[in-house]
Design a protein around this motif. Structure first.
Motif, mmCIF file in Angstrom:
data_model
loop_
_atom_site.group_PDB
_atom_site.id
_atom_site.type_symbol
_atom_site.label_atom_id
_atom_site.label_comp_id
_atom_site.label_asym_id
_atom_site.label_seq_id
_atom_site.Cartn_x
_atom_site.Cartn_y
_atom_site.Cartn_z
ATOM 1 N N CYS A 94 -8.143 7.537 3.937
ATOM 2 C CA CYS A 94 -9.023 7.317 2.770
ATOM 3 C C CYS A 94 -8.264 6.613 1.654
ATOM 4 O O CYS A 94 -7.139 6.985 1.330
ATOM 5 N N ILE A 96 -9.051 6.620 -1.449
ATOM 6 C CA ILE A 96 -9.061 7.355 -2.719
ATOM 7 C C ILE A 96 -8.759 8.845 -2.516
ATOM 8 O O ILE A 96 -9.219 9.692 -3.275
ATOM 9 N N ASP A 98 -9.552 11.274 -0.497
ATOM 10 C CA ASP A 98 -10.680 12.201 -0.532
ATOM 11 C C ASP A 98 -10.322 13.609 -0.090
ATOM 12 O O ASP A 98 -9.580 13.823 0.867
ATOM 13 N N CYS A 105 -16.094 8.994 -0.890
ATOM 14 C CA CYS A 105 -16.365 7.625 -0.474
ATOM 15 C C CYS A 105 -17.261 7.587 0.767
ATOM 16 O O CYS A 105 -17.279 8.512 1.584
ATOM 17 N N CYS A 108 -15.588 7.916 4.275
ATOM 18 C CA CYS A 108 -15.253 9.272 4.714
ATOM 19 C C CYS A 108 -16.501 10.030 5.159
ATOM 20 O O CYS A 108 -16.467 10.789 6.129
#
Ligand SMILES: [Zn+2]
Length: 488
Positions: A94, A96, A98, A105, A108
């Protein structure tokens, strides 16, 4: 026990997700309970800045540090990493980071639908969860928040506003960590609006498209106090959302300042123990910063960074190192004259007021070194009679030598001045100490007498006493470069 490798294993291990702010709070509470140091290496803020930071974190606030340059603001922010867990699980791959139990997101979400509990995990260490950015006027929304990537959209057949087409900026990439922006007032207004929207609503607009990004971030900032309070530099709603505003300061005492400089400066040259730095040398260097901060010729609004005494000490040691190399001496022992040789480490670190500009940066720096020398000298020699030394000059003695003079050469000259080297005892230097240290002490006494205007110094004569007639002419402070040998 091995770490969970999939979302399913994580769930059965009983993992519960915690927000960054709660995580920092919990670790802080634990550290306070254990009595362990909260911010190791941050000196002199124990009774002022640190209690306020503790308050901010216990309150789960985003906060801003307001202070002049060189007040350890960035260092404090970086040390917040010590309040994060050693590592946290994320969904592998991921962009960011997650949370496996609450992904943000779209990628994901799709992965979880596809793989379910078999979705693989990755782990982030605390240091990987700190993102820092220096604000400058050219920083864009794309840099901080993100951009929509039309090519990515076309290739994947996604709508332009789909979260799969976002190229994430620094802030989303700091998700589940700490995001620090230095010099916040330099950030363009519309980016401040973007930051505010994310803090407030978890929504942001990118190129006019609304994107939902309920990030989990501790936001911390730094700013110069004058820029921060200047009207229009910070949008009011953002200011309003900063839970705590914490003022930093320069060290209150010479002891704290010297401890910081000793911690930060590079002093251990090849061959540890080769250098002997007398305490009075460290005190004068530190006092230079204190004097400069009070000097009316120096701009108060930009301040005098604590980096100034740090680089000055490094330069002073180098000057002594150079002399030792040239003279093939084993010990590196700084003398007061090495502080004058360190002017290049001083002049760039002060912004001068008009009056100082007129005087010239080098002259102002020399005068400040002289004031600092006077202060430290008085501390040691306030009640110590030095008539015999002054008298030697009054009887016509002069002393001029090159700053590169070897220990032996200078020792031979200083020895001729009655009572001078014995007075070095007042500085804690004993007769059996390294002669280079005695020489440094002897030179400090002469510099001190010069700083208090009991003897004079100029390029032509070196140290001397003005004859009665010449007394009215104000001599210029000069580099110690060209002193004449004594007349006797
Ligand atoms: Zn994700």
């Amino acid at each position: 026990m091995s770490k969970p490798n999939t979302v399913g294993e994580l769930k059965s291990a009983g993992y519960t997700s915690v927000s960054v702010k709660d995580e920092m709070r919990a670790n802080l509470i634990r550290k306070i309970g254990e009595g362990s140091p909260l911010f190791p290496g941050i000196i002199g803020f124990d009774d002022s800045v640190i209690p306020q930071i503790v308050n901010a974190i216990l309150s789960r606030h985003n906060f801003i540090l307001l202070g002049l340059r060189g007040q350890a603001k960035s260092r404090i922010l970086r040390s917040l990493v010590t309040l994060l867990d050693d590592e946290v699980p994320i969904i592998a791959g991921c962009e960011i980071n997650d949370n496996p139990l609450q992904p943000l997101c779209r990628a994901c979400h799709q992965k979880l639908e596809e793989l379910g509990d078999a979705t693989p995990l990755d782990y982030l260490r605390a240091e990987q969860r700190y993102v820092e950015k220096l604000a400058t006027p050219d920083v864009t929304i794309a840099d901080i928040i993100g951009d929509l990537d039309p090519i990515k959209a076309a290739r994947g057949g996604h709508a332009l506003s789909s979260e799969l087409t976002i190229h994430y900026g620094l802030l989303p990439r700091a998700n589940r960590g700490i995001f620090a922006i230095n010099e916040l007032p330099d950030l363009a207004g519309k980016i401040q609006v973007g930051l505010f929207n994310i803090m407030q609503e978890g929504d942001v607009q990118i190129k006019g498209y609304p994107v939902r990004l309920p990030l989990d971030v501790e936001l911390v900032f730094t700013a110069n106090p004058e820029d921060y309070t200047a009207r229009g530099k910070i949008i009011t709603p953002l200011k309003d959302r900063l839970g705590s505003e914490i003022r930093t300061h320069y060290p209150d005492t010479l002891e704290h300042a010297m401890a910081i400089t000793a911690q930060e400066a590079w002093t251990e040259r090849n061959g540890a123990g080769r250098q002997i730095i007398a305490p009075f040398i460290r005190e004068v260097i530190e006092s230079v910063a204190f004097e400069a901060r009070q000097d009316k010729r120096v701009d108060k609004r930009s301040g005098v960074s604590q980096r100034m005494p740090i680089t000055c000490l490094e330069n002073v040691i180098s000057s002594a190192e150079y002399r030792a190399l040239k003279n093939r001496e084993n010990k590196i022992v700084p003398r007061p004259s090495d502080i004058y040789s360190a002017l290049p480490s001083l002049t760039g670190k002060v912004e001068l007021e008009y009056e100082g500009e007129v005087r010239g940066a080098d002259n102002v720096a020399r005068e400040i070194i002289r004031q600092a020398t006077a202060k430290v000298f008085k501390k040691y020699f306030d009640n110590v009679p030095l008539h015999s030394v002054v008298q030697w000059f009054e009887l016509g003695g002069t002393l001029k030598y090159s700053p590169g003079a070897s220990t032996d050469e200078l020792y031979a000259q200083l020895k001729n001045i009655q009572g001078l080297l014995e007075k070095a005892q007042t500085l804690g230097i004993k007769a059996k100490d390294d002669p280079a240290l005695l020489v440094a002490g002897g030179e400090f006494i002469l510099e001190g007498l010069y700083a208090l205007k009991r003897i004079s110094r100029n390029e032509e004569l070196g140290f001397h006493v003005e004859s009665r007639r010449a007394e009215r002419t104000e001599e210029e402070p000069s580099p110690l470069g060209q002193r004449r040998r004594p007349l006797n």
